[in-house]
Design a protein around this motif. Structure first.
Motif, PDB file in Angstrom:
ATOM      1  N   ILE A   1       0.031   6.608  -7.208  1.00 39.56           N
ATOM      2  CA  ILE A   1      -1.403   6.902  -7.339  1.00 39.56           C
ATOM      3  C   ILE A   1      -1.658   8.388  -7.137  1.00 39.56           C
ATOM      4  CG2 ILE A   1      -3.651   6.573  -6.235  1.00 39.56           C
ATOM      5  CD1 ILE A   1      -2.925   3.670  -5.789  1.00 39.56           C
ATOM      6  N   LEU A   2      -1.026   8.964  -6.120  1.00 38.71           N
ATOM      7  CA  LEU A   2      -1.197  10.400  -5.877  1.00 38.71           C
ATOM      8  C   LEU A   2      -0.686  11.221  -7.060  1.00 38.71           C
ATOM      9  CD1 LEU A   2      -0.192  10.662  -2.102  1.00 38.71           C
ATOM     10  CD2 LEU A   2      -2.485  10.800  -3.093  1.00 38.71           C
ATOM     11  N   LYS A   3       0.436  10.806  -7.618  1.00 39.56           N
ATOM     12  CA  LYS A   3       0.967  11.520  -8.778  1.00 39.56           C
ATOM     13  C   LYS A   3       0.006  11.432  -9.960  1.00 39.56           C
ATOM     14  CE  LYS A   3       5.911  11.057  -7.733  1.00 39.56           C
ATOM     15  NZ  LYS A   3       7.211  10.500  -8.192  1.00 39.56           N
TER      16      LYS A   3
ATOM     17  N   THR B   1       0.830  -1.209   0.000  1.00 40.32           N
ATOM     18  CA  THR B   1       0.000   0.000   0.000  1.00 40.32           C
ATOM     19  C   THR B   1       0.861   1.255   0.000  1.00 40.32           C
ATOM     20  OG1 THR B   1      -1.753  -1.173   1.188  1.00 40.32           O
ATOM     21  CG2 THR B   1      -1.804   1.232   1.242  1.00 40.32           C
ATOM     22  N   VAL B   2       1.926   1.224   0.800  1.00 35.48           N
ATOM     23  CA  VAL B   2       2.830   2.384   0.852  1.00 35.48           C
ATOM     24  C   VAL B   2       3.496   2.605  -0.500  1.00 35.48           C
ATOM     25  CG1 VAL B   2       4.948   3.282   1.879  1.00 35.48           C
ATOM     26  CG2 VAL B   2       3.224   2.175   3.323  1.00 35.48           C
TER      27      VAL B   2
ATOM     28  N   MET C   1       2.333   1.812  -3.385  1.00 33.29           N
ATOM     29  CA  MET C   1       1.367   2.230  -4.401  1.00 33.29           C
ATOM     30  C   MET C   1       0.863   3.649  -4.184  1.00 33.29           C
ATOM     31  SD  MET C   1      -1.001  -1.126  -5.114  1.00 33.29           S
ATOM     32  CE  MET C   1      -1.539  -1.239  -3.411  1.00 33.29           C
ATOM     33  N   THR C   2       0.982   4.142  -2.957  1.00 34.09           N
ATOM     34  CA  THR C   2       0.390   5.446  -2.642  1.00 34.09           C
ATOM     35  C   THR C   2       1.004   6.577  -3.463  1.00 34.09           C
ATOM     36  OG1 THR C   2      -0.114   4.728  -0.389  1.00 34.09           O
ATOM     37  CG2 THR C   2      -0.048   7.106  -0.806  1.00 34.09           C
ATOM     38  N   ASP C   3       2.328   6.611  -3.532  1.00 30.31           N
ATOM     39  CA  ASP C   3       2.995   7.724  -4.221  1.00 30.31           C
ATOM     40  C   ASP C   3       2.637   7.793  -5.710  1.00 30.31           C
ATOM     41  OD1 ASP C   3       5.036   9.924  -4.217  1.00 30.31           O
ATOM     42  OD2 ASP C   3       6.020   8.543  -5.615  1.00 30.31           O
TER      43      ASP C   3
ATOM     44  N   GLU D   1       3.175   5.471 -14.554  1.00 30.71           N
ATOM     45  CA  GLU D   1       2.419   6.336 -13.650  1.00 30.71           C
ATOM     46  C   GLU D   1       1.300   7.060 -14.397  1.00 30.71           C
ATOM     47  OE1 GLU D   1       5.394   8.840 -12.006  1.00 30.71           O
ATOM     48  OE2 GLU D   1       5.978   7.426 -10.423  1.00 30.71           O
TER      49      GLU D   1
END
Length: 239
Positions: A103-105, A96-97, A99-101, A116
């Protein structure tokens, strides 16, 4: 995507067909990774598998001896399940950590790599599938409730049919109890007289028929070869 991808389902309403259409696989959802990216993912999976195998191999099996071997084995199995559950939770948290970055981008249109940049469409697709799943699940629950209601209704109709059949059979029985419910004495007397006349006429007819039958038999005529005489002699009708 068009509704042509979904086979004809006449039992579904247009809204449900549209939801199934949205849930249909779309080739555009496939992300093409570079060789380097594919290799990184493959190595990451191998590392996770090796860590799990290492954790399993490090289990102390020397304690499984003596009189309490079965009890110790049960404890070891429980500890193994707990360790595996902890490892699974940790792996999901790490995933999850990671994938977070990206996804936010992708959501904020700050993606710098093709992978991305492709995430934005997949994120929208994921949200759309979640919505379709929720609506289809609601429709499925409503269908089950409707089916249950129809089954109850069908059972009630079946019971009503059985009652109607019993009533019909009761009506077909030669029952003269209705005479007792007549309140008109004159009408009841007329019916009694008609019934008495019918019995007298029937008795008279039976007498005449028996006499005629006896005459035919006593005459010596070969009545068995004549259909009408045979019917007269052998007639046992109560009409």
């Amino acid at each position: 995507m068009t509704s042509e991808k979904v086979r004809p389902l006449p039992h579904l309403n247009p809204g449900e067909v549209s939801l199934l259409d949205l849930a249909t696989d779309d080739p555009r959802d496939t992300v093409t990774l570079s060789d380097k990216e594919a290799l990184i993912l493959q190595l990451y999976r191998q590392i996770q598998e090796q860590r799990l195998e290492k954790a399993l191999l490090e289990q102390d099996t020397d304690l499984l001896s003596g009189d309490n071997a079965e009890e110790q084995l049960a404890v070891a199995e429980r500890e193994l399940l707990e360790a595996r559950a902890t490892y699974t939770v940790r792996r999901k948290a790490v995933g999850t950590v990671l994938m977070t970055d990206p996804i936010l981008k992708a959501v904020h249109l700050k993606a710098s790599t093709p992978a991305e940049q492709a995430l934005l469409r997949l994120i929208n697709r994921r949200d759309m599938l979640s919505l379709a799943h929720e609506n289809l699940n609601t429709a499925h629950s409503a269908t089950l409730r409707r089916l249950s209601s129809l089954e109850v209704e069908n059972s009630q109709i079946h019971q009503q049919n059985q009652e109607l059949v019993r009533e019909l059979l009761a009506l077909t029985v030669d029952d003269e109890s209705w005479r007792e419910n007549l309140e008109d004495a004159e009408l009841k007397a007329q019916l009694d007289q008609l019934d008495a006349d019918r019995r007298k006429s029937k008795a008279k007819w039976e007498t005449m028929k028996n006499i005629a039958s006896g005459m035919v038999v006593g005459s010596g005529v070969n009545w068995a070869e004549d259909e009408r005489l045979t019917a007269l002699v052998l007639d046992e009708s109560d009409d």
